[in-house]
Enzyme design. Sequence first.
Site, PDB file in Angstrom:
ATOM      1  N   TYR A  81      38.534  30.360  34.921  1.00 21.10           N
ATOM      2  CA  TYR A  81      37.408  29.501  35.305  1.00 21.10           C
ATOM      3  C   TYR A  81      36.128  29.866  34.553  1.00 21.10           C
ATOM      4  O   TYR A  81      35.545  29.030  33.850  1.00 21.10           O
ATOM      5  CB  TYR A  81      37.213  29.611  36.822  1.00 21.10           C
ATOM      6  CG  TYR A  81      35.958  28.981  37.364  1.00 21.10           C
ATOM      7  CD1 TYR A  81      35.685  27.630  37.158  1.00 21.10           C
ATOM      8  CD2 TYR A  81      35.049  29.734  38.106  1.00 21.10           C
ATOM      9  CE1 TYR A  81      34.534  27.053  37.669  1.00 21.10           C
ATOM     10  CE2 TYR A  81      33.901  29.160  38.630  1.00 21.10           C
ATOM     11  CZ  TYR A  81      33.648  27.828  38.403  1.00 21.10           C
ATOM     12  OH  TYR A  81      32.506  27.252  38.913  1.00 21.10           O
ATOM     13  N   CYS A  82      35.665  31.099  34.681  1.00 20.01           N
ATOM     14  CA  CYS A  82      34.451  31.515  33.974  1.00 20.01           C
ATOM     15  C   CYS A  82      34.703  31.690  32.484  1.00 20.01           C
ATOM     16  O   CYS A  82      33.848  31.362  31.652  1.00 20.01           O
ATOM     17  CB  CYS A  82      33.919  32.820  34.559  1.00 20.01           C
ATOM     18  SG  CYS A  82      33.249  32.685  36.232  1.00 20.01           S
ATOM     19  N   THR A  86      31.136  42.457  40.150  1.00 15.81           N
ATOM     20  CA  THR A  86      30.935  41.559  41.285  1.00 15.81           C
ATOM     21  C   THR A  86      29.890  42.140  42.226  1.00 15.81           C
ATOM     22  O   THR A  86      29.817  43.366  42.420  1.00 15.81           O
ATOM     23  CB  THR A  86      32.247  41.335  42.064  1.00 15.81           C
ATOM     24  OG1 THR A  86      31.976  40.651  43.292  1.00 15.81           O
ATOM     25  CG2 THR A  86      32.948  42.652  42.396  1.00 15.81           C
ATOM     26  N   SER A 141      37.641  45.011  49.976  1.00 11.32           N
ATOM     27  CA  SER A 141      39.028  44.604  49.726  1.00 11.32           C
ATOM     28  C   SER A 141      39.558  45.468  48.590  1.00 11.32           C
ATOM     29  O   SER A 141      38.786  46.139  47.890  1.00 11.32           O
ATOM     30  CB  SER A 141      39.124  43.122  49.338  1.00 11.32           C
ATOM     31  OG  SER A 141      38.626  42.914  48.021  1.00 11.32           O
ATOM     32  N   TYR A 200      40.635  44.350  45.896  1.00 10.64           N
ATOM     33  CA  TYR A 200      40.054  43.765  44.687  1.00 10.64           C
ATOM     34  C   TYR A 200      38.691  44.376  44.397  1.00 10.64           C
ATOM     35  O   TYR A 200      38.414  44.838  43.283  1.00 10.64           O
ATOM     36  CB  TYR A 200      39.931  42.253  44.837  1.00 10.64           C
ATOM     37  CG  TYR A 200      38.865  41.649  43.952  1.00 10.64           C
ATOM     38  CD1 TYR A 200      39.052  41.560  42.573  1.00 10.64           C
ATOM     39  CD2 TYR A 200      37.658  41.198  44.484  1.00 10.64           C
ATOM     40  CE1 TYR A 200      38.062  41.036  41.747  1.00 10.64           C
ATOM     41  CE2 TYR A 200      36.675  40.667  43.671  1.00 10.64           C
ATOM     42  CZ  TYR A 200      36.873  40.593  42.309  1.00 10.64           C
ATOM     43  OH  TYR A 200      35.894  40.084  41.504  1.00 10.64           O
ATOM     44  N   HIS A 201      37.797  44.387  45.398  1.00 14.44           N
ATOM     45  CA  HIS A 201      36.461  44.930  45.182  1.00 14.44           C
ATOM     46  C   HIS A 201      36.518  46.405  44.822  1.00 14.44           C
ATOM     47  O   HIS A 201      35.731  46.894  44.004  1.00 14.44           O
ATOM     48  CB  HIS A 201      35.610  44.719  46.440  1.00 14.44           C
ATOM     49  CG  HIS A 201      35.268  43.291  46.707  1.00 14.44           C
ATOM     50  ND1 HIS A 201      35.845  42.571  47.724  1.00 14.44           N
ATOM     51  CD2 HIS A 201      34.435  42.425  46.072  1.00 14.44           C
ATOM     52  CE1 HIS A 201      35.374  41.340  47.722  1.00 14.44           C
ATOM     53  NE2 HIS A 201      34.519  41.221  46.722  1.00 14.44           N
ATOM     54  N   LYS A 237      37.143  46.885  41.174  1.00 20.03           N
ATOM     55  CA  LYS A 237      35.931  46.684  40.384  1.00 20.03           C
ATOM     56  C   LYS A 237      35.044  47.929  40.402  1.00 20.03           C
ATOM     57  O   LYS A 237      34.391  48.270  39.405  1.00 20.03           O
ATOM     58  CB  LYS A 237      35.159  45.473  40.921  1.00 20.03           C
ATOM     59  CG  LYS A 237      35.826  44.135  40.692  1.00 20.03           C
ATOM     60  CD  LYS A 237      35.738  43.725  39.233  1.00 20.03           C
ATOM     61  CE  LYS A 237      36.001  42.238  39.071  1.00 20.03           C
ATOM     62  NZ  LYS A 237      35.813  41.782  37.679  1.00 20.03           N
ATOM     63  N   LEU A 239      32.030  27.691  49.384  1.00 21.55           N
ATOM     64  CA  LEU A 239      31.388  26.433  49.007  1.00 21.55           C
ATOM     65  C   LEU A 239      32.408  25.434  48.486  1.00 21.55           C
ATOM     66  O   LEU A 239      32.386  24.246  48.861  1.00 21.55           O
ATOM     67  CB  LEU A 239      30.309  26.687  47.953  1.00 21.55           C
ATOM     68  CG  LEU A 239      29.553  25.451  47.448  1.00 21.55           C
ATOM     69  CD1 LEU A 239      28.899  24.712  48.608  1.00 21.55           C
ATOM     70  CD2 LEU A 239      28.512  25.837  46.408  1.00 21.55           C
TER      71      LEU A 239
END
Length: 459
Positions: A73-74, A206, A241, A243-244, A247, A301
């Site tokens: 995406y990014c 992040t 998480s 995931y975090h 990072k 969102l």
Amino acid sequence: MQSSTMQAQRAGRIVSPAAVASRKVARAVPASGRAPIVKVQAAATLDKVAAPAATASSGGAGTRVMIIGGDGYCGWATALHLSARGYEVCIVDNLCRRQFDLTLGLDTLTPIATIHDRVRKWGEVSGKHISLQIGDICDWEFLSQAFTTFQPDAVVHFGEQRSAPYSMIDRQKAVFTQTNNVVGTLNVLFAIKELKPDCHLVKLGTMGEYGTPNIDIEEGYLTVTHNGRTDTLPYPKQGNSFYHLSKIHDSTNMLFTCKAWKVAATDLNQGVVYGVRTEETMADPMLLNRYDYDGIFGTALNRFVVQAAVGHPLTVYGKGGQTRGFLDIRDTVRCIQLAIDNPAPRGEMRVYNQFTEQFSVNQLAEIVSREGKKLGLDVVVQNVPNPRVELEEHYYNAKCTKLVELGLQPHLLADSMIDSLLEFAVQYKDRVRMELIKPAVDWRKTGVKVNTMGAAVAQ
């Protein structure tokens, strides 16, 4: 006349001081300085895509940028943004993000072309060439060959498993997330050290690394006085998480290698990104970016917008006071460009907080509900049990001034942006699969049994 800050507070959102200041600057920019919102079917002209006069950077020509994860995406939006402005771009990707959809039975709201067709179409539309190398950066032989062949001046590293819910599905996904992310980043650091020492690493971190501390969140570092002595230290990290946490491990490894090997690195702690349209991705239907709305990869969102479009209640997790930083995809690509154009000196790891506004989940639901009703949609907000382990009411004040000082002029989440997102979701609502909207991964129930079948669809 009310101040910008007061107006923002009355509108029900928290805006960073940097964003308020930069909005005043942005208002002086002609309308032509912003990427136009166009229908998916409409193709931009060749001249418009090849050389966007309002945003082109004189520093781009000839700069060789490797974008790891450039099919994501990014990454895809960034690859086109830089290519259009004269950078020599090479996408490196193992296509695992597409494999996740196949494995879990997910799909993007928007139909996206294969990466090969995307790159070919970009060449036809813009006259620009993007190199493509398919492989896994956890494979040292592949990565070292890619580095040696392309000889990048900068590496933009998006190539990680980026979903917190995915990392909490089961033991297998947690181990994959940490192995893939940490080992991949280590390989990139070794590649820079051994093969291209003057290469600048731009790594996507992040804001979730910080967690939700009860003090202001600085940009990467915190000056502390303890027992009469003062030092500047990496800001404490509290990931929520696996995931975090991966990072956080990345950031620690980067900081160490900057000290030990004199690597030059910029760590971009990014907030939640929204939006589909950039000037380049809207140039042709085959260049369209992905839009995730499911409970694994879809942000709050994105989910709310799709839920409003199809008549599903907006599912607010818990009390809805969770507050995070947000930014437009158009600002993401600009931030990457600013980081490349202003590289860190060797031996330094800079940290920028990359977001433009702060919203709570309740505020997002309120905005989408209000704007949806203007479009004639029947929007209902519904609180559901929170599948995550997180504070649902908390203090949150994060600093984000450094990218604005470099020249970022933010696109804020104005009503027009919500309208365009809603119209986009309505256009593709026939592709929405209702069973994917609800959360299916509970942080408290992560186990050793492989949970692929139950991960995407709530029971």
